[in-house]
Design an enzyme around this catalytic site. Structure first.
Site, mmCIF file in Angstrom:
data_model
loop_
_atom_site.group_PDB
_atom_site.id
_atom_site.type_symbol
_atom_site.label_atom_id
_atom_site.label_comp_id
_atom_site.label_asym_id
_atom_site.label_seq_id
_atom_site.Cartn_x
_atom_site.Cartn_y
_atom_site.Cartn_z
ATOM 1 N N LYS A 189 0.847 -1.195 0.000
ATOM 2 C CA LYS A 189 0.000 0.000 0.000
ATOM 3 C C LYS A 189 0.881 1.242 0.000
ATOM 4 C CE LYS A 189 -4.458 -0.337 2.297
ATOM 5 N NZ LYS A 189 -5.108 -0.110 3.595
HETATM 6 C C1 E4P Z 1 -8.483 0.865 3.558
HETATM 7 O O1 E4P Z 1 -7.750 0.045 3.033
HETATM 8 C C2 E4P Z 1 -8.171 1.482 4.851
HETATM 9 O O2 E4P Z 1 -7.473 0.577 5.671
HETATM 10 C C3 E4P Z 1 -9.344 1.923 5.647
HETATM 11 O O3 E4P Z 1 -10.547 1.415 5.233
HETATM 12 C C4 E4P Z 1 -9.231 3.175 6.396
HETATM 13 O O4 E4P Z 1 -10.431 3.576 6.941
HETATM 14 P P1 E4P Z 1 -10.619 4.583 8.127
HETATM 15 O O5 E4P Z 1 -11.275 5.795 7.549
HETATM 16 O O6 E4P Z 1 -11.517 3.858 9.052
HETATM 17 O O7 E4P Z 1 -9.276 4.880 8.719
#
Ligand code: E4P
Length: 243
Positions: free
Chosen positions: A93
């Site tokens: 990522k």
């Molecule tokens: C996606 O891959 C992220 O890990 C994630 O959904 C982040 O979401 P949040 O807004 O709850 O931090």
């Protein structure tokens, strides 16, 4: 068009992953530094490596996303190579850009995908236009943070529909992941809008599965079964029943 892949779990907790993987309802796992630290990964690289390898092995051959922890281009590249070497089903990522903006991250995405044969999930995106650029750079996955988009007062479904139409028009193979789930309804509504994958926190899966009226209905079946089959026959083996 796209090609619906299914639900990913957005968690770093092996016991949750094991539970839902055993049900056959997940198709991958995503993590990020916030999730890992919240889910008890402490102790530096050794701990991150152990947890990532544990999850990757648990779900193999399904994909696991592991996020870089730095913002310097060279270090990101090094981390990406290291993650990819941990397990064949780990993808990397990379945030769409750094905290001050900047364009270097997409160059890294492009290099990893086209020159190093490493799969990338471009993350922290809030709009269809960002996701389109990430797809153009060659990202395998483009992650739109639906819940955060909604929290800013925009409807994430509109961004998903736009992105779906654009990726299809360009014939892009990038898969749309929508994450940042906040409520059960997000899962279905984001698939309907065109997501290939919705990555959800585990807490939303149980309320998605369990319905109060289903409980009541099953209770009715069980009560009526008790009237049909007397208690002394309940333990009878199927072979005896056939005779
Ligand atoms: C996606 O891959 C992220 O890990 C994630 O959904 C982040 O979401 P949040 O807004 O709850 O931090």
């Amino acid at each position: 068009m796209g090609s619906l892949t299914g639900i990913f779990l957005d968690t770093g907790r092996p016991e949750e992953i094991e539970k839902y993987h055993a049900l056959g309802i997940i198709r991958g796992v995503t993590t990020n530094p916030t999730i890992l630290s919240k889910d008890g990964v402490t102790g530096g690289w050794g701990a991150i490596e152990r947890r990532s390898k544990e999850i990757a092995e648990l779900i193999h051959p399904l994909p696991l996303s592991v996020e870089v922890t730095v913002n310097e281009p060279e270090e990101m590249l090094e981390q990406a190579r290291m993650f990819a070497a941990w397990a064949p089903n780990i993808n990397v990522k990379i945030p769409i850009h750094g905290p001050e903006g900047g364009t270097e991250n997409l160059q890294i995405v492009h290099e990893l995908e086209t020159k190093e044969d490493i799969r990338v999930n471009v993350t922290a995106m809030m709009s269809a236009q960002q996701c389109l650029l990430a797809a153009m750079a060659g990202a395998t996955y483009v992650s739109l943070f639906g819940g955060r988009v909604n929290n800013m007062g925009y409807d994430a479904r509109q961004e998903i529909r736009r992105l779906r139409a654009l990726l299809d028009a360009f014939g892009s193979p990038a898969k749309i992941i929508v994450g940042s789930t906040r409520e059960v309804l997000n899962i279905i509504e984001w698939f309907e809008a065109g997501a290939d994958i919705v990555t959800t926190v585990p807490q939303l899966l149980e309320p998605m599965l369990v319905h109060p009226y289903s409980k009541e209905t099953v209770q009715m079946f069980l009560s009526d079964s008790a009237k049909l089959v007397p208690p002394q026959e309940r333990a009878a083996r199927p072979a005896r029943l056939m005779a």
